[in-house]
Design an enzyme around this catalytic site. Structure first.
Site, PDB file in Angstrom:
ATOM      1  CG  ASN A  71      11.070 -11.550  16.347  1.00 39.50           C
ATOM      2  OD1 ASN A  71      10.543 -12.637  16.168  1.00 39.50           O
ATOM      3  ND2 ASN A  71      12.288 -11.429  16.826  1.00 39.50           N
TER       4      ASN A  71
ATOM      5  CD  GLU B  31      15.407 -19.376  11.321  1.00 45.06           C
ATOM      6  OE1 GLU B  31      14.802 -18.769  12.219  1.00 45.06           O
ATOM      7  OE2 GLU B  31      15.764 -20.567  11.418  1.00 45.06           O
TER       8      GLU B  31
ATOM      9  CG  HIS C  79      18.855 -22.816  10.115  1.00 50.23           C
ATOM     10  ND1 HIS C  79      18.032 -23.900  10.325  1.00 50.23           N
ATOM     11  CD2 HIS C  79      18.616 -21.982  11.157  1.00 50.23           C
ATOM     12  CE1 HIS C  79      17.343 -23.715  11.430  1.00 50.23           C
ATOM     13  NE2 HIS C  79      17.680 -22.559  11.963  1.00 50.23           N
TER      14      HIS C  79
ATOM     15  CD  GLU D 138      36.194 -15.726   8.144  1.00 55.51           C
ATOM     16  OE1 GLU D 138      37.419 -15.862   8.155  1.00 55.51           O
ATOM     17  OE2 GLU D 138      35.431 -16.407   8.886  1.00 55.51           O
TER      18      GLU D 138
ATOM     19  NE  ARG E 292      15.910 -12.879  17.996  1.00 55.58           N
ATOM     20  CZ  ARG E 292      16.646 -13.828  18.564  1.00 55.58           C
ATOM     21  NH1 ARG E 292      17.952 -13.807  18.483  1.00 55.58           N
ATOM     22  NH2 ARG E 292      16.067 -14.809  19.219  1.00 55.58           N
TER      23      ARG E 292
END
Length: 146
Positions: free
Chosen positions: A66, A62, A5, A123, A9
C-alpha cells in the site's frame, strides 16, 4: 474449487523481494499497479509452480504494497505460508548463509519455520519422507517465534 493465492502485506518492496526472490528463491510472475487504489500487487511463484503461475495465475503468493504508510501488526497477519522443499537441510543452510534466521530448525528432518522481513511465518516441509536427523539441526534451539 482451486487454490489461487495467499496475500500478505509488505512494508518495503525492495526488502520483500530480496527475501522472497533472492534468498528464498520465488519468481516474480506478474505485477499490477493501481493509481486509483494506491497499491502495488506483486505475484510470486515457487520455481516448480512458475509455469502454472504464469498460465493459470495459481498457485501464487501475492505481495500487497500500500502506497500510503501503514503499520501492520499481528492482527493484520495470519498463521503462516507453507512450502514443500526437496531437501530441508540444504534449504535451511542456504537461507542461514543468506542471513535468514531459522526460527524452528528442522530437528526432525521434516519441518522448519522462518520469518519474512514483515514477520510472516513461513513453514518449510520436506518433500516425501522425513530426512534422517543430522547436526547441527538435531540439537539446534528455537530462535524467536514461529
Amino acid at each position: 474449487m482451486r487454490y489461487l493465492h495467499t496475500m500478505v502485506r509488505i512494508a518495503d518492496i525492495d526488502a520483500a523481494l530480496d527475501f522472497y526472490c533472492n534468498k528464498f528463491g520465488l519468481k516474480e510472475v506478474n505485477r499490477k499497479e493501481s493509481e486509483a487504489g494506491r497499491f502495488t500487487l506483486i505475484f510470486l511463484a515457487a520455481p516448480g509452480d512458475e509455469a502454472s503461475g504464469r498460465s493459470h495465475s495459481a498457485p501464487l503468493l501475492e505481495l500487497t504494497y500500500n502506497w500510503d504508510p501503514e503499520t501492520y501488526t499481528g492482527g493484520r497477519n495470519f498463521g503462516h505460508l507453507a512450502y514443500e522443499v526437496d531437501d530441508i537441510y540444504e534449504t535451511c543452510n542456504r537461507l542461514m548463509k543468506a542471513g535468514v534466521t531459522i526460527n524452528r530448525p528442522p530437528r526432525d528432518g521434516r519441518m522448519a519455520f522462518i520469518r519474512s522481513p514483515d514477520n510472516i511465518s513461513i513453514e518449510l516441509l520436506q518433500k516425501g519422507d522425513s530426512l534422517p536427523a543430522q547436526e547441527p539441526w538435531a540439537s539446534m534451539e528455537n530462535t524467536g517465534e514461529w
